[in-house]
Design a protein around this motif. Structure first.
Motif, PDB file in Angstrom:
ATOM      1  N   UNK A 292       0.835  -1.189   0.000  1.00 54.25           N
ATOM      2  CA  UNK A 292       0.000   0.000   0.000  1.00 54.25           C
ATOM      3  C   UNK A 292       0.875   1.245   0.000  1.00 54.25           C
ATOM      4  N   UNK A 293       0.497   2.214  -0.816  1.00 51.99           N
ATOM      5  CA  UNK A 293       1.165   3.508  -0.903  1.00 51.99           C
ATOM      6  C   UNK A 293       2.680   3.350  -0.883  1.00 51.99           C
ATOM      7  N   UNK A 294       3.184   2.445  -1.670  1.00 55.02           N
ATOM      8  CA  UNK A 294       4.612   2.186  -1.696  1.00 55.02           C
ATOM      9  C   UNK A 294       5.190   2.465  -3.064  1.00 55.02           C
ATOM     10  N   UNK A 295       6.416   2.033  -3.257  1.00 54.18           N
ATOM     11  CA  UNK A 295       7.122   2.250  -4.508  1.00 54.18           C
ATOM     12  C   UNK A 295       7.709   0.919  -4.974  1.00 54.18           C
ATOM     13  N   UNK A 296       7.571   0.644  -6.261  1.00 59.43           N
ATOM     14  CA  UNK A 296       8.176  -0.523  -6.884  1.00 59.43           C
ATOM     15  C   UNK A 296       9.200  -0.019  -7.886  1.00 59.43           C
ATOM     16  N   UNK A 297      10.464  -0.312  -7.634  1.00 56.49           N
ATOM     17  CA  UNK A 297      11.513   0.229  -8.493  1.00 56.49           C
ATOM     18  C   UNK A 297      12.780  -0.587  -8.344  1.00 56.49           C
ATOM     19  N   UNK A 298      13.645  -0.457  -9.330  1.00 60.27           N
ATOM     20  CA  UNK A 298      14.967  -1.036  -9.290  1.00 60.27           C
ATOM     21  C   UNK A 298      15.969   0.004  -9.757  1.00 60.27           C
ATOM     22  N   UNK A 299      17.232  -0.313  -9.699  1.00 60.00           N
ATOM     23  CA  UNK A 299      18.260   0.651 -10.108  1.00 60.00           C
ATOM     24  C   UNK A 299      18.164   1.037 -11.577  1.00 60.00           C
ATOM     25  N   UNK A 300      17.629   0.139 -12.406  1.00 63.86           N
ATOM     26  CA  UNK A 300      17.501   0.402 -13.838  1.00 63.86           C
ATOM     27  C   UNK A 300      16.088   0.027 -14.281  1.00 63.86           C
ATOM     28  N   UNK A 301      15.748   0.386 -15.517  1.00 63.90           N
ATOM     29  CA  UNK A 301      14.436   0.026 -16.056  1.00 63.90           C
ATOM     30  C   UNK A 301      14.261  -1.489 -16.102  1.00 63.90           C
ATOM     31  N   UNK A 302      15.350  -2.207 -16.401  1.00 64.32           N
ATOM     32  CA  UNK A 302      15.287  -3.673 -16.441  1.00 64.32           C
ATOM     33  C   UNK A 302      14.924  -4.226 -15.071  1.00 64.32           C
ATOM     34  N   UNK A 303      15.591  -3.732 -14.050  1.00 62.57           N
ATOM     35  CA  UNK A 303      15.335  -4.234 -12.701  1.00 62.57           C
ATOM     36  C   UNK A 303      14.015  -3.718 -12.137  1.00 62.57           C
ATOM     37  N   UNK A 304      13.542  -2.578 -12.632  1.00 64.43           N
ATOM     38  CA  UNK A 304      12.205  -2.128 -12.239  1.00 64.43           C
ATOM     39  C   UNK A 304      11.154  -3.101 -12.747  1.00 64.43           C
ATOM     40  N   UNK A 305      11.273  -3.553 -13.996  1.00 65.64           N
ATOM     41  CA  UNK A 305      10.321  -4.538 -14.530  1.00 65.64           C
ATOM     42  C   UNK A 305      10.375  -5.822 -13.721  1.00 65.64           C
ATOM     43  N   UNK A 306      11.575  -6.233 -13.311  1.00 61.19           N
ATOM     44  CA  UNK A 306      11.700  -7.418 -12.457  1.00 61.19           C
ATOM     45  C   UNK A 306      11.005  -7.186 -11.118  1.00 61.19           C
ATOM     46  N   UNK A 307      11.166  -5.988 -10.559  1.00 62.18           N
ATOM     47  CA  UNK A 307      10.511  -5.671  -9.283  1.00 62.18           C
ATOM     48  C   UNK A 307       8.995  -5.758  -9.410  1.00 62.18           C
ATOM     49  N   UNK A 308       8.445  -5.324 -10.533  1.00 61.41           N
ATOM     50  CA  UNK A 308       7.000  -5.422 -10.739  1.00 61.41           C
ATOM     51  C   UNK A 308       6.562  -6.883 -10.780  1.00 61.41           C
ATOM     52  N   UNK A 309       7.334  -7.699 -11.455  1.00 58.76           N
ATOM     53  CA  UNK A 309       7.012  -9.122 -11.519  1.00 58.76           C
ATOM     54  C   UNK A 309       7.082  -9.760 -10.136  1.00 58.76           C
ATOM     55  N   UNK A 592       9.542   9.444 -10.549  1.00 57.81           N
ATOM     56  CA  UNK A 592       8.520  10.068  -9.691  1.00 57.81           C
ATOM     57  C   UNK A 592       9.232  10.439  -8.398  1.00 57.81           C
ATOM     58  N   UNK A 593       9.347  11.717  -8.152  1.00 58.73           N
ATOM     59  CA  UNK A 593      10.146  12.179  -7.027  1.00 58.73           C
ATOM     60  C   UNK A 593       9.549  11.756  -5.695  1.00 58.73           C
ATOM     61  N   UNK A 594      10.395  11.788  -4.663  1.00 58.25           N
ATOM     62  CA  UNK A 594       9.907  11.492  -3.329  1.00 58.25           C
ATOM     63  C   UNK A 594       8.848  12.479  -2.876  1.00 58.25           C
ATOM     64  N   UNK A 595       8.964  13.726  -3.304  1.00 55.66           N
ATOM     65  CA  UNK A 595       7.966  14.732  -2.925  1.00 55.66           C
ATOM     66  C   UNK A 595       6.609  14.407  -3.529  1.00 55.66           C
ATOM     67  N   UNK A 596       6.595  13.960  -4.783  1.00 57.56           N
ATOM     68  CA  UNK A 596       5.332  13.574  -5.408  1.00 57.56           C
ATOM     69  C   UNK A 596       4.744  12.359  -4.698  1.00 57.56           C
ATOM     70  N   UNK A 597       5.586  11.382  -4.364  1.00 58.95           N
ATOM     71  CA  UNK A 597       5.091  10.220  -3.638  1.00 58.95           C
ATOM     72  C   UNK A 597       4.473  10.627  -2.305  1.00 58.95           C
ATOM     73  N   UNK A 598       5.149  11.523  -1.595  1.00 58.75           N
ATOM     74  CA  UNK A 598       4.620  11.968  -0.304  1.00 58.75           C
ATOM     75  C   UNK A 598       3.271  12.654  -0.464  1.00 58.75           C
ATOM     76  N   UNK A 599       3.140  13.428  -1.532  1.00 55.80           N
ATOM     77  CA  UNK A 599       1.871  14.104  -1.763  1.00 55.80           C
ATOM     78  C   UNK A 599       0.774  13.121  -2.149  1.00 55.80           C
ATOM     79  N   UNK A 600       1.154  12.082  -2.870  1.00 59.97           N
ATOM     80  CA  UNK A 600       0.175  11.072  -3.266  1.00 59.97           C
ATOM     81  C   UNK A 600      -0.390  10.322  -2.072  1.00 59.97           C
ATOM     82  N   UNK A 601       0.436  10.053  -1.078  1.00 56.62           N
ATOM     83  CA  UNK A 601      -0.016   9.224   0.038  1.00 56.62           C
ATOM     84  C   UNK A 601      -0.450  10.054   1.236  1.00 56.62           C
ATOM     85  N   UNK A 602      -0.441  11.353   1.076  1.00 55.13           N
ATOM     86  CA  UNK A 602      -0.791  12.227   2.195  1.00 55.13           C
ATOM     87  C   UNK A 602      -2.258  12.038   2.556  1.00 55.13           C
TER      88      UNK A 602
END
Length: 602
Positions: A292-309, A592-602
């Motif tokens: 919930x209200x978290x972030x799914x990411x990796x160091x690169x676009x390749x690893x971000x797709x892996x994180x989603x999986x 997506x910056x940390x500030x945007x994430x904070x605003x999204x979950x506020x």
């Protein structure tokens, strides 16, 4: 390694020329190797009588006197896809796929002898368990992709005892209507909905086949069904069924109750497979909820797709994977509905072969089948080699000369799985300003993964021949145009609708963000949860390439936001504030910056 060819189904029988048919038939005769939708040569007893059949009114197809291969109490559907192009028309689909539930009984269509039933005293072949029935009428009847799972699972460990009925083996005599096997998804049908790939061969002409469709219709019309038996319990695969013009279906389930929600194969994504490595409890869902209200990411676009999986799939639960280039957005976005239909993650790769993180994820998921989307210029042949080395048995590549033809080729692949496609999505695929070429298709990717609607691309000035051709054969009732009139004009929308013989629906707004909100609303109407939303930046695509199918697999719509500042995407900001209770940010803070994430979950 078995490399199964892609099934490109561009124009069905009416669009094939006489020369094309002759060429495809020649290739079929010359190459007996088994591929998805094509059976190997099987033994034939030449002492059978000559076929006895009547011609249809059209004068070009047999109607054979047979018993329908499944009980009339089973839910099933089938369409006439005989002679549909496969592998760019290098071969044709010479069968009828009867979509039904796993473990539905298969019955002998005529009196005869079982002349082929592989996998009993040897390993199951790559095409799965199958039965060839050499009929006393002189025809050969072939049933492919019988069950290979333990009932109630999709574990691939069922063995021949859960494929063939007791006593069924090569050389055994059977009577018309006798139970001979069970429906499944074995071999190169893993990752698709369960079905009976049913063929009829003319015995006196070797491997020459005839269309089973009219014979099945005739059996239905006279009520010639086998006596129902109690099917083995199974809940491990998508339901059969389907309805619509040209889709012949029986909506009755085992208890003779209507099943109006049973989907046509290919009409929408298969339901998630049940777990095979953990006990099934009331507290667990079929899919993992994202944090919930978290972030799914990796160091690169390749690893971000892996994180989603990894966030949406447990170990050992994905039979298929879709591999797309990491340096291009087109392949990932047009592949979204295919990934949704297969319940497969989208993973990224480069020209040098699979990255280590992707190989590890393929291994974690125990993948057996893979689609590679894109040309060898973007994904080299090393990709196939790496997938094979990772244990993937069946590998297919879909490529084309340009992005528009590629979008049509993926649509044709969706068509080849059978069932109705009610909607197609038309989105901008290129633009003078490169940043306008991808946002609308990205917004549509979760909707497409949820509904199975192909994403077809246009440059905004016209439709390519490949797109026009596939619009003409899809049979959709609706063309959904994603984007405002500045991207795709009303005139171009009308041209697409005319090619498809369909109505037009536009999901668009003045900005990419208002368009994204309109698409999210449609995705919610299609069954996704407005309270749990995935967001990605609308400023660049790399981290979001795999987001659409992953979001849909967790029942979430995908909404684009200004990753540098939420006020830059007011339509998305307002919609999220009204609907979202949980938000998952896709991509790192450079997207997506940390500030945007904070605003999204506020």
């Amino acid at each position: 390694m078995q490399v199964f060819p892609i099934t490109i189904n561009s124009a069905l029988r009416l669009a094939l020329t006489v020369v094309g048919l002759a060429f495809a038939a020649l290739l079929l005769t010359a190459s007996p190797a088994m591929a998805h939708g094509d059976t190997p040569h099987t033994p034939w007893h030449n002492d059978h009588a000559e076929p006895s059949a009547t011609w249809t009114a059209e004068g070009d197809e047999y109607v054979v006197d047979l018993t329908f291969p499944h009980p009339g109490t089973a839910a099933y559907s089938y369409t006439d896809t005989y002679d549909a192009c496969r592998s760019g028309c290098s071969r044709l689909h010479r069968a009828t796929d009867i979509m039904t539930d796993k473990m539905v009984p298969i019955h002998a269509t005529v009196d005869g002898e079982i002349c082929w039933a592989p996998g009993i005293d040897e390993p199951m072949p790559s095409y799965g368990y199958m039965i060839s029935l050499c009929g006393d009428d002189g025809f050969k009847y072939v049933f492919v992709h019988l069950n290979n799972d333990t009932p109630g699972t999709d574990d691939g460990l069922g063995g021949p005892e859960n494929a063939y009925a007791p006593g069924i083996e090569q050389g055994v005599r059977v009577e018309r209507g006798q139970h001979i096997g069970w429906v499944g998804d074995s071999g190169n049908a893993e990752g698709t909905a369960p079905h009976n790939h049913f063929e009829i061969h003319e015995a006196h002409s070797g491997d020459v086949r005839i269309n089973p469709y009219n014979s099945l219709l005739a059996a239905e019309a006279r009520g010639d069904f086998p006596e129902s038996i109690t099917p083995l319990e199974d809940d491990g695969g998508p339901e059969g069924g389907g309805s619509g013009e040209g889709d012949h279906s029986n909506p009755l389930g085992p208890d003779d109750l209507p099943d109006p929600e049973s989907p046509g194969e290919g009409a929408e994504a298969p339901e998630p497979r049940p777990e095979t490595d953990q006990p099934d409890t009331d507290e667990e869902e079929d899919t993992l909820a994202p944090q919930a209200t978290g972030r799914l990411a990796g160091p690169t676009r390749v690893e971000t797709a892996v994180a989603l999986s990894q966030a949406t799939r447990r170990p050992g639960t994905s039979r298929a994977v879709v591999i797309v280039p990491s340096d291009s957005h087109v392949e990932a976005l047009v592949a979204a509905p295919l990934a949704g239909m297969l319940d497969a993650p989208v993973l990224l790769s480069g020209t040098g072969g699979l990255p280590v993180a992707v190989r590890d994820e393929v291994d974690r998921l125990d993948v057996r089948n893979a689609y590679i989307i894109g040309s060898e210029a973007l994904l080299s042949s090393q990709t196939e080699a790496d997938l094979a080395a990772a244990g993937v048995a069946n590998i297919a590549r879909i490529g084309a000369t340009d992005r528009y033809a590629l979008s049509a080729a993926v649509a044709q692949e969706l068509l080849s799985y059978g069932g109705d496609i009610d909607d197609v999505i038309l989105a901008l695929g290129d633009a003078e300003e490169a940043s306008r070429a991808w946002p609308d298709a990205l917004s549509a990717s979760a909707l497409a993964a949820q509904t199975g609607a192909p994403i077809l691309l246009t440059d905004g000035t016209g439709l390519s021949d490949a797109v026009v051709d596939v619009l003409a054969v899809v049979g959709a009732d609706q063309v959904t145009v994603v984007g405002g009139t500045a991207a795709i004009s009303d005139a171009l929308s009308g041209e697409a609708a005319a090619a498809a013989g369909a109505s037009v629906r536009r999901l668009g707004g003045a900005t990419r963000y208002s368009t994204s909100v309109a698409v999210a609303e449609a995705a919610v109407d299609a069954g996704l949860d407005a309270g749990r939303v995935w967001v990605a930046t609308g400023l660049n695509y790399p981290d979001a390439l795999a987001a659409g199918p992953a979001a849909a697999s967790s029942s979430s719509p995908l909404v684009l936001v200004d990753g540098d500042g939420l006020p830059g995407s007011p339509a998305s900001q307002i919609w999220l504030a009204r609907h979202a209770e949980e938000v998952v940010v896709v991509g790192g803070e450079s997207a997506v910056t940390g500030a945007v994430q904070a605003e999204l979950i506020r």
